[in-house]
Design a protein around this motif. Structure first.
Motif, mmCIF file in Angstrom:
data_model
loop_
_atom_site.group_PDB
_atom_site.id
_atom_site.type_symbol
_atom_site.label_atom_id
_atom_site.label_comp_id
_atom_site.label_asym_id
_atom_site.label_seq_id
_atom_site.Cartn_x
_atom_site.Cartn_y
_atom_site.Cartn_z
ATOM 1 N N LEU A 242 63.109 -52.590 -18.492
ATOM 2 C CA LEU A 242 62.952 -52.100 -19.854
ATOM 3 C C LEU A 242 61.505 -51.742 -20.169
ATOM 4 C CD1 LEU A 242 65.353 -54.614 -21.639
ATOM 5 C CD2 LEU A 242 65.800 -52.226 -21.088
ATOM 6 N N ILE A 243 60.577 -52.551 -19.707
ATOM 7 C CA ILE A 243 59.159 -52.266 -19.979
ATOM 8 C C ILE A 243 58.719 -51.007 -19.249
ATOM 9 C CG2 ILE A 243 56.812 -53.116 -19.644
ATOM 10 C CD1 ILE A 243 57.868 -55.929 -20.130
ATOM 11 N N THR A 244 59.156 -50.848 -18.009
ATOM 12 C CA THR A 244 58.816 -49.626 -17.269
ATOM 13 C C THR A 244 59.455 -48.408 -17.904
ATOM 14 O OG1 THR A 244 58.735 -50.968 -15.253
ATOM 15 C CG2 THR A 244 58.747 -48.585 -14.976
ATOM 16 N N GLY A 245 60.662 -48.576 -18.463
ATOM 17 C CA GLY A 245 61.289 -47.471 -19.191
ATOM 18 C C GLY A 245 60.487 -47.073 -20.415
ATOM 19 N N ILE A 246 59.899 -48.043 -21.092
ATOM 20 C CA ILE A 246 59.040 -47.735 -22.246
ATOM 21 C C ILE A 246 57.796 -46.989 -21.794
ATOM 22 C CG2 ILE A 246 57.648 -48.764 -24.081
ATOM 23 C CD1 ILE A 246 59.674 -51.026 -24.211
ATOM 24 N N VAL A 247 57.232 -47.416 -20.664
ATOM 25 C CA VAL A 247 56.055 -46.720 -20.126
ATOM 26 C C VAL A 247 56.403 -45.276 -19.782
ATOM 27 C CG1 VAL A 247 54.398 -46.670 -18.217
ATOM 28 C CG2 VAL A 247 55.015 -48.853 -19.287
ATOM 29 N N GLN A 248 57.602 -45.050 -19.262
ATOM 30 C CA GLN A 248 58.024 -43.691 -18.929
ATOM 31 C C GLN A 248 58.127 -42.818 -20.181
ATOM 32 O OE1 GLN A 248 58.699 -42.189 -15.763
ATOM 33 N NE2 GLN A 248 58.613 -40.436 -17.153
ATOM 34 N N TYR A 255 55.944 -40.215 -13.286
ATOM 35 C CA TYR A 255 57.297 -40.063 -12.747
ATOM 36 C C TYR A 255 57.708 -41.399 -12.128
ATOM 37 C CZ TYR A 255 61.354 -37.677 -10.843
ATOM 38 O OH TYR A 255 62.640 -37.272 -10.578
ATOM 39 N N LEU A 256 58.335 -42.254 -12.972
ATOM 40 C CA LEU A 256 58.696 -43.610 -12.556
ATOM 41 C C LEU A 256 60.202 -43.781 -12.344
ATOM 42 C CD1 LEU A 256 56.434 -45.543 -15.107
ATOM 43 C CD2 LEU A 256 55.920 -45.008 -12.720
#
Length: 334
Positions: A242-248, A255-256
């Motif tokens: 979820l945190i990486t999705g927010i960063v994206q 491009y994560l």
């Protein structure tokens, strides 16, 4: 996300383990509910059902991952698959919250617990939980801003769902749930500490003897430990995704998607494999039921092997057939 045989194989093994573990726990909990009714067991059963459905949902993605890239998946079918995956995962997380609240209520209001959490309330909570889960899971199908504008034929989560959907889930669901978990844990720890101090003072005053020691404190600390494990498993499994999705969402140039879909998403789904080990196995009655089931299977296999051995003239069959010959020889010698 391109088709990958290693990723598909890992997904297939993970789905099989999730289904097998949760079905086993569900059978054990059903047998326990048949023996003695309990609201907490109903919540545990609902968790096993939600995790089993998640395993079934992700097993539908295995074919896409193991097939060649030339075999595209329709966007509508892919969206439905991901909606079912999201709904099952949401139901699992919400059931974990319900279990934590149930144990918090049991320690917070021990005298009124069975009046508050009766069968009707438990059934209404479970029904509302599934309704909310499917509303959340199928939300992107009705909200255009949560859908990807382009689709290249390879089915994956971010191939059909925009990262804004993850951002919304994080802000509305994940972080409030995490704060609620922390509140439950701190309050339960406070109550358990107060009970321990009260019992210690009564023991020092000679008001409580060893024969009449209150059993509340051990159960309180077990509930605190269980909620702590709930918080740790829930946070470690889903927070990276979820945190990486927010960063994206915040960084459009980053491009994560590969990291999100190949690694962090699997970590979150793996929480459904931890659930039957953590939430159900730690319950003493479920653990004993699983042990009795294992003994029953062992006895059944032993009986089948004995019957097959006797039918095929195995060692036991030959030993039984040799008894008449020994008896006849003994009569002749006599």
């Amino acid at each position: 996300m391109e088709s990958s045989f290693p990723f598909g194989a890992i997904l297939a093994v993970l789905a099989s383990l999730i289904i097998a573990a949760n079905v086993l726990v569900a059978v054990a909990v059903l047998l326990l509910i048949h023996k003695n009714d309990g609201v907490g067991l109903c919540f545990t059963l609902n968790l096993a059902v939600a995790d089993t459905l998640l395993g079934v949902a992700i097993s539908g993605l295995v074919t896409d991952q193991l097939s060649s890239p030339a075999r595209p998946t329709q966007k509508t079918l892919c969206s439905l698959r991901m909606a079912f995956v999201t709904s099952s995962a949401t139901a699992s997380v919400l059931t974990v919250m319900l279990i934590a609240f149930d144990r918090y209520l049991a320690i917070k209001q021990p005298l009124r617990y069975f009046q508050i959490m009766n069968g009707f309330v438990a059934g209404a909570c479970i029904a509302g939980l599934w309704l909310m889960s499917y509303l959340i899971g199928f939300l992107p199908l009705g909200v255009p801003i949560f859908q990807q504008t382009t689709y290249h034929g390879t089915c994956s989560f971010f191939a059909v769902f925009h990262p804004r959907f993850v951002l919304t889930l994080s802000c509305i669901g994940f972080f409030p749930a995490l704060l609620l978990f922390v509140f439950f844990y701190c309050d339960m720890l406070k109550i358990a500490s107060m009970h321990s101090q009260q019992i210690r003072k009564m023991e020092q005053a000679g008001a409580v003897t060893g024969a009449y020691r209150s059993p509340r404190t051990p159960s309180d600390f077990k509930a605190v430990r269980t909620v702590a494990v709930l918080i740790g498993s829930f946070t470690l499994s889903w927070s990276p995704f979820l945190i990486t999705g927010i960063v994206q969402v915040a960084c459009q140039k980053c491009y994560l998607y590969l990291v999100l879909e190949r690694y962090l998403w699997l970590l979150g789904v793996g929480n459904s494999l931890l659930n039957p080990l953590i939430y159900a196995y730690w319950q003493k009655e479920v653990r004993q039921q699983l042990y009795q089931m294992a003994l029953g299977v062992k006895k059944g296999l032993t009986s089948c092997l004995r019957l097959l051995s006797a039918r095929d003239g195995g060692p036991e069959g030959r030993r039984e057939n040799s008894y008449p010959a020994i008896i006849s020889h003994s009569h002749l010698d006599g």
